[in-house]
Design a protein around this motif. Structure first.
Motif, mmCIF file in Angstrom:
data_model
loop_
_atom_site.group_PDB
_atom_site.id
_atom_site.type_symbol
_atom_site.label_atom_id
_atom_site.label_comp_id
_atom_site.label_asym_id
_atom_site.label_seq_id
_atom_site.Cartn_x
_atom_site.Cartn_y
_atom_site.Cartn_z
ATOM 1 N N PRO A 103 11.410 0.868 0.746
ATOM 2 C CA PRO A 103 10.726 -0.425 0.591
ATOM 3 C C PRO A 103 9.213 -0.279 0.535
ATOM 4 O O PRO A 103 8.653 0.710 1.006
ATOM 5 C CB PRO A 103 11.127 -1.171 1.866
ATOM 6 C CG PRO A 103 11.309 -0.098 2.886
ATOM 7 C CD PRO A 103 11.858 1.097 2.126
ATOM 8 N N SER A 104 8.576 -1.270 -0.071
ATOM 9 C CA SER A 104 7.113 -1.364 -0.015
ATOM 10 C C SER A 104 6.800 -2.396 1.074
ATOM 11 O O SER A 104 7.404 -3.463 1.091
ATOM 12 C CB SER A 104 6.566 -1.849 -1.356
ATOM 13 O OG SER A 104 7.063 -1.035 -2.392
ATOM 14 N N PRO A 105 5.862 -2.091 1.957
ATOM 15 C CA PRO A 105 5.636 -3.001 3.093
ATOM 16 C C PRO A 105 4.743 -4.190 2.732
ATOM 17 O O PRO A 105 3.712 -4.429 3.347
ATOM 18 C CB PRO A 105 4.970 -2.096 4.127
ATOM 19 C CG PRO A 105 4.266 -1.055 3.315
ATOM 20 C CD PRO A 105 5.066 -0.862 2.055
ATOM 21 N N THR A 106 5.189 -4.938 1.718
ATOM 22 C CA THR A 106 4.383 -6.065 1.247
ATOM 23 C C THR A 106 4.807 -7.376 1.910
ATOM 24 O O THR A 106 4.195 -8.404 1.683
ATOM 25 C CB THR A 106 4.501 -6.211 -0.282
ATOM 26 O OG1 THR A 106 5.898 -6.201 -0.613
ATOM 27 C CG2 THR A 106 3.838 -5.047 -0.997
ATOM 28 N N GLY A 107 5.865 -7.353 2.686
ATOM 29 C CA GLY A 107 6.350 -8.552 3.363
ATOM 30 C C GLY A 107 7.564 -8.170 4.173
ATOM 31 O O GLY A 107 7.973 -7.007 4.151
ATOM 32 N N LEU A 133 1.528 2.602 -0.664
ATOM 33 C CA LEU A 133 0.506 3.241 -1.506
ATOM 34 C C LEU A 133 -0.574 2.296 -1.962
ATOM 35 O O LEU A 133 -1.539 2.714 -2.579
ATOM 36 C CB LEU A 133 1.179 3.787 -2.779
ATOM 37 C CG LEU A 133 1.994 5.054 -2.647
ATOM 38 C CD1 LEU A 133 2.612 5.390 -3.984
ATOM 39 C CD2 LEU A 133 1.119 6.197 -2.157
ATOM 40 N N ASP A 134 -0.386 1.029 -1.721
ATOM 41 C CA ASP A 134 -1.250 0.031 -2.357
ATOM 42 C C ASP A 134 -1.782 -0.940 -1.307
ATOM 43 O O ASP A 134 -1.341 -2.088 -1.229
ATOM 44 C CB ASP A 134 -0.399 -0.704 -3.413
ATOM 45 C CG ASP A 134 -1.265 -1.521 -4.350
ATOM 46 O OD1 ASP A 134 -2.503 -1.514 -4.189
ATOM 47 O OD2 ASP A 134 -0.694 -2.183 -5.236
ATOM 48 N N PRO A 135 -2.743 -0.460 -0.480
ATOM 49 C CA PRO A 135 -3.182 -1.264 0.663
ATOM 50 C C PRO A 135 -3.487 -2.735 0.355
ATOM 51 O O PRO A 135 -3.082 -3.600 1.133
ATOM 52 C CB PRO A 135 -4.426 -0.519 1.165
ATOM 53 C CG PRO A 135 -4.208 0.891 0.714
ATOM 54 C CD PRO A 135 -3.430 0.814 -0.574
ATOM 55 N N PRO A 136 -4.130 -3.077 -0.783
ATOM 56 C CA PRO A 136 -4.412 -4.508 -0.992
ATOM 57 C C PRO A 136 -3.159 -5.377 -1.047
ATOM 58 O O PRO A 136 -3.208 -6.554 -0.714
ATOM 59 C CB PRO A 136 -5.143 -4.542 -2.343
ATOM 60 C CG PRO A 136 -5.593 -3.146 -2.593
ATOM 61 C CD PRO A 136 -4.686 -2.235 -1.833
ATOM 62 N N ARG A 137 -2.047 -4.812 -1.478
ATOM 63 C CA ARG A 137 -0.811 -5.608 -1.577
ATOM 64 C C ARG A 137 -0.010 -5.605 -0.276
ATOM 65 O O ARG A 137 0.972 -6.327 -0.141
ATOM 66 C CB ARG A 137 0.068 -5.083 -2.723
ATOM 67 C CG ARG A 137 -0.472 -5.419 -4.105
ATOM 68 C CD ARG A 137 0.529 -5.034 -5.186
ATOM 69 N NE ARG A 137 1.847 -5.621 -4.973
ATOM 70 C CZ ARG A 137 2.990 -4.926 -4.959
ATOM 71 N NH1 ARG A 137 2.986 -3.640 -5.135
ATOM 72 N NH2 ARG A 137 4.138 -5.542 -4.778
ATOM 73 N N GLU A 138 -0.429 -4.747 0.647
ATOM 74 C CA GLU A 138 0.360 -4.629 1.875
ATOM 75 C C GLU A 138 -0.100 -5.611 2.937
ATOM 76 O O GLU A 138 -1.235 -6.037 2.954
ATOM 77 C CB GLU A 138 0.269 -3.190 2.387
ATOM 78 C CG GLU A 138 1.115 -2.255 1.533
ATOM 79 C CD GLU A 138 0.632 -0.818 1.538
ATOM 80 O OE1 GLU A 138 -0.064 -0.443 2.502
ATOM 81 O OE2 GLU A 138 0.932 -0.106 0.576
#
Ligand code: GLU
Length: 301
Positions: free
Chosen positions: A22-26, A57-62
């Motif tokens: 998962p990406s930790p965006t939510g 990998l994408d701090p602004p979206r996390e």
């Protein structure tokens, strides 16, 4: 030749190892729970291991705290990884090594084209514009005009012309972050993943990833792509619906909805008093061949 053949066939087959990434965006949502459960079922059914990788990998979206929350939610759904969680944010040196090898082989190149420069081709990069306006280079993967075929265990044969479908994809952005395509390929290989089971929204990335694996001299795992969830009106889950967290405080209903979206038999969970019991029943009844090779429309309620 003969002895090589013998060696290959006598070697013990690699133990099945799957993963959820998962990406930790939510918080965990219905789509991510589906991918988690699906990949877990495949791994457990094969008597293999199941790992979790955080694609941060994408701090602004996390969203701060979400990686921890997702891992805690997974635990409450009874889905416990078999080893330490790998965080992509710690993997920069390894990605740099892979990029350097792609540069050395002529597969990757520095590119100063900005999004604005690529407007005429809809943002797709086939060649650098004569006077690119970027100042810091991004790194791109050169994709040849070649058809690559994937034999997906859910979707069947999937073929794509590499150059036509995506153009030269980004491996590292001009502002620094590593791109998903490079990181996923390096990590799947380094973690010894034998089969990637994930949402079908990533099916069209797969030939590209297989190409990268070939260029990096890495093995290509097997792939299985699970149904994408759609709203009752047939539209793709809107951002708002897709980001509705699943209720890890009352895990059985969400787990059962994910099970049904995988095309599995209804009623298997009835009588289950805990997630552990529900997952055991699910595992005993799981039929990968029942997974639909199409999107899943959520019932209206
Ligand atoms: N991090 C990706 C996502 O959350 C999944 C990547 C993968 O499974 O390959 O959509």
């Amino acid at each position: 030749m003969h002895s090589q053949f013998q060696v290959a066939t006598n070697a013990a087959p690699a133990r099945y190892r799957g993963r959820f990434a998962p990406s930790p965006t939510g918080p965990l949502h219905a789509g991510s729970l589906l991918a988690a459960l699906g990949s877990w079922l495949f791994a457990r059914r094969a008597g293999g291991e199941w790992l979790v990788r955080m694609e941060d990998l994408d701090p602004p979206r996390e969203v701060p705290g979400m990686a921890g929350r997702q891992l805690e939610d997974l635990r409450r759904f009874g889905l416990e990884p078999d080893g330490p969680v790998l965080f992509q944010s710690t993997r920069g040196p390894r990605y740099a090594e892979a990029l350097a090898s792609l540069v050395a082989s002529g597969d990757a190149f520095a590119c100063l084209c900005t999004r604005g420069d690529l407007e005429a081709t809809g943002g797709i990069h086939h060649a650098c514009v004569p006077e690119p306006s970027g100042r810091q280079p991004a790194w791109r993967l050169r994709l040849p005009s070649r058809e690559l075929v994937i034999d997906d265990r859910v979707r069947g044969r999937f073929a794509e012309n590499l150059a036509a479908s995506s153009g030269d994809v980004i491996l590292r952005r001009a502002d620094g972050p590593w791109a998903y395509q490079l990181a996923v390929v390096v990590d799947d290989a380094d973690q010894g993943i034998t089969e990637v089971v994930r949402g079908a929204d990533l099916l069209d990335s797969t030939p590209r990833q297989a190409w990268l694996q070939q260029r990096l001299g890495l093995a290509t795992p097997a792939y299985g792509h699970l149904p994408v969830l759609r709203q009752p009106d047939g539209r793709k889950l809107s951002k708002s619906l897709a980001s509705v967290p699943v209720d890890a405080g009352d895990p059985l209903p969400a787990l059962e909805r994910a099970w049904m979206a995988l095309g599995q038999a209804p009623g298997v969970f009835s009588g289950a008093a805990s997630t552990g019991q529900a997952l055991r029943l699910a595992l005993a009844d799981f039929g990968p061949e029942r997974i639909p090779a199409r999107d899943h429309v959520l019932p209206a309620d």
